[in-house]
Design a protein around this motif. Structure first.
Motif, PDB file in Angstrom:
ATOM      1  N   ARG A   1       0.839  -1.196   0.000  1.00  0.00           N
ATOM      2  CA  ARG A   1       0.000   0.000   0.000  1.00  0.00           C
ATOM      3  C   ARG A   1       0.878   1.251   0.000  1.00  0.00           C
ATOM      4  O   ARG A   1       0.571   2.247  -0.656  1.00  0.00           O
ATOM      5  CB  ARG A   1      -0.930   0.007   1.225  1.00  0.00           C
ATOM      6  N   GLN A   2       1.991   1.184   0.707  1.00  0.00           N
ATOM      7  CA  GLN A   2       2.893   2.336   0.764  1.00  0.00           C
ATOM      8  C   GLN A   2       3.413   2.705  -0.615  1.00  0.00           C
ATOM      9  O   GLN A   2       3.561   3.890  -0.928  1.00  0.00           O
ATOM     10  CB  GLN A   2       4.065   2.053   1.720  1.00  0.00           C
ATOM     11  N   THR A   3       3.694   1.694  -1.457  1.00  0.00           N
ATOM     12  CA  THR A   3       4.176   1.964  -2.814  1.00  0.00           C
ATOM     13  C   THR A   3       3.123   2.736  -3.604  1.00  0.00           C
ATOM     14  O   THR A   3       3.444   3.721  -4.274  1.00  0.00           O
ATOM     15  CB  THR A   3       4.546   0.653  -3.534  1.00  0.00           C
ATOM     16  N   ILE A   4       1.869   2.314  -3.520  1.00  0.00           N
ATOM     17  CA  ILE A   4       0.794   3.022  -4.224  1.00  0.00           C
ATOM     18  C   ILE A   4       0.698   4.457  -3.714  1.00  0.00           C
ATOM     19  O   ILE A   4       0.591   5.407  -4.492  1.00  0.00           O
ATOM     20  CB  ILE A   4      -0.564   2.287  -4.066  1.00  0.00           C
ATOM     21  N   GLY A   5       0.783   4.628  -2.410  1.00  0.00           N
ATOM     22  CA  GLY A   5       0.741   5.975  -1.826  1.00  0.00           C
ATOM     23  C   GLY A   5       1.881   6.846  -2.317  1.00  0.00           C
ATOM     24  O   GLY A   5       1.683   8.029  -2.629  1.00  0.00           O
ATOM     25  N   LEU A   6       3.072   6.272  -2.397  1.00  0.00           N
ATOM     26  CA  LEU A   6       4.239   7.035  -2.861  1.00  0.00           C
ATOM     27  C   LEU A   6       4.116   7.406  -4.336  1.00  0.00           C
ATOM     28  O   LEU A   6       4.512   8.511  -4.735  1.00  0.00           O
ATOM     29  CB  LEU A   6       5.524   6.248  -2.618  1.00  0.00           C
ATOM     30  N   ILE A   7       3.558   6.509  -5.153  1.00  0.00           N
ATOM     31  CA  ILE A   7       3.343   6.831  -6.568  1.00  0.00           C
ATOM     32  C   ILE A   7       2.366   8.001  -6.678  1.00  0.00           C
ATOM     33  O   ILE A   7       2.586   8.952  -7.425  1.00  0.00           O
ATOM     34  CB  ILE A   7       2.821   5.604  -7.347  1.00  0.00           C
ATOM     35  N   GLU A   8       1.279   7.936  -5.908  1.00  0.00           N
ATOM     36  CA  GLU A   8       0.263   8.989  -5.975  1.00  0.00           C
ATOM     37  C   GLU A   8       0.787  10.335  -5.493  1.00  0.00           C
ATOM     38  O   GLU A   8       0.354  11.378  -5.982  1.00  0.00           O
ATOM     39  CB  GLU A   8      -0.979   8.572  -5.180  1.00  0.00           C
ATOM     40  N   THR A   9       1.709  10.335  -4.546  1.00  0.00           N
ATOM     41  CA  THR A   9       2.263  11.600  -4.056  1.00  0.00           C
ATOM     42  C   THR A   9       3.487  12.055  -4.839  1.00  0.00           C
ATOM     43  O   THR A   9       4.049  13.109  -4.552  1.00  0.00           O
ATOM     44  CB  THR A   9       2.629  11.509  -2.559  1.00  0.00           C
ATOM     45  N   GLY A  10       3.896  11.247  -5.827  1.00  0.00           N
ATOM     46  CA  GLY A  10       5.020  11.638  -6.673  1.00  0.00           C
ATOM     47  C   GLY A  10       6.376  11.398  -6.054  1.00  0.00           C
ATOM     48  O   GLY A  10       7.378  11.940  -6.507  1.00  0.00           O
ATOM     49  N   LYS A  11       6.441  10.563  -5.026  1.00  0.00           N
ATOM     50  CA  LYS A  11       7.708  10.300  -4.355  1.00  0.00           C
ATOM     51  C   LYS A  11       8.362   9.000  -4.804  1.00  0.00           C
ATOM     52  O   LYS A  11       9.396   8.612  -4.278  1.00  0.00           O
ATOM     53  CB  LYS A  11       7.494  10.288  -2.842  1.00  0.00           C
ATOM     54  N   TYR A  12       7.729   8.310  -5.753  1.00  0.00           N
ATOM     55  CA  TYR A  12       8.271   7.043  -6.256  1.00  0.00           C
ATOM     56  C   TYR A  12       7.942   6.923  -7.731  1.00  0.00           C
ATOM     57  O   TYR A  12       6.788   7.126  -8.125  1.00  0.00           O
ATOM     58  CB  TYR A  12       7.658   5.879  -5.481  1.00  0.00           C
ATOM     59  N   ASN A  13       8.948   6.622  -8.537  1.00  0.00           N
ATOM     60  CA  ASN A  13       8.734   6.397  -9.963  1.00  0.00           C
ATOM     61  C   ASN A  13       8.663   4.901 -10.218  1.00  0.00           C
ATOM     62  O   ASN A  13       9.672   4.203 -10.102  1.00  0.00           O
ATOM     63  CB  ASN A  13       9.872   7.007 -10.797  1.00  0.00           C
ATOM     64  N   PRO A  14       7.473   4.402 -10.563  1.00  0.00           N
ATOM     65  CA  PRO A  14       7.321   2.963 -10.767  1.00  0.00           C
ATOM     66  C   PRO A  14       7.984   2.492 -12.049  1.00  0.00           C
ATOM     67  O   PRO A  14       8.169   3.261 -12.991  1.00  0.00           O
ATOM     68  CB  PRO A  14       5.803   2.777 -10.849  1.00  0.00           C
ATOM     69  N   SER A  15       8.321   1.220 -12.084  1.00  0.00           N
ATOM     70  CA  SER A  15       8.862   0.616 -13.302  1.00  0.00           C
ATOM     71  C   SER A  15       7.772   0.605 -14.367  1.00  0.00           C
ATOM     72  O   SER A  15       6.581   0.703 -14.056  1.00  0.00           O
ATOM     73  CB  SER A  15       9.314  -0.822 -13.027  1.00  0.00           C
ATOM     74  N   ILE A  16       8.158   0.455 -15.613  1.00  0.00           N
ATOM     75  CA  ILE A  16       7.173   0.394 -16.691  1.00  0.00           C
ATOM     76  C   ILE A  16       6.259  -0.806 -16.488  1.00  0.00           C
ATOM     77  O   ILE A  16       5.058  -0.735 -16.733  1.00  0.00           O
ATOM     78  CB  ILE A  16       7.840   0.403 -18.090  1.00  0.00           C
ATOM     79  N   ARG A  17       6.818  -1.903 -16.001  1.00  0.00           N
ATOM     80  CA  ARG A  17       6.000  -3.099 -15.733  1.00  0.00           C
ATOM     81  C   ARG A  17       4.915  -2.803 -14.704  1.00  0.00           C
ATOM     82  O   ARG A  17       3.762  -3.202 -14.868  1.00  0.00           O
ATOM     83  CB  ARG A  17       6.881  -4.238 -15.250  1.00  0.00           C
TER      84      ARG A  17
END
Length: 68
Positions: free
Chosen positions: A28-44
């Motif tokens: 859940r933390q990863t999703i939260g970080l993506i939404e707040t712009g603090k994590y750039n997810p892989s293309i996959r």
């Protein structure tokens, strides 16, 4: 850059961050970080998120400043 589009689509689908995280195999933390712009997810991961939200990569991950 915050990913407001992803949050809007996720909430429209009635999914919590934890539920989307379970669907795509992250925390859940990863999703939260993506939404707040603090994590750039892989293309996959981007593709997995889009497939589970029934949207395109452009819908969620294309920066508006790049259009035109």
């Amino acid at each position: 850059m915050k990913n407001i589009a992803m949050k809007l689509v996720r909430t429209k689908k009635g999914l919590s961050q934890a539920e989307l995280a379970d669907l795509v195999g992250v925390t859940r933390q990863t999703i939260g970080l993506i939404e707040t712009g603090k994590y750039n997810p892989s293309i996959r991961l981007c593709i997995e998120i889009c497939e589970n939200l029934d949207v395109t990569l452009n819908d969620l991950f294309w920066e508006e400043s790049n259009h035109g």
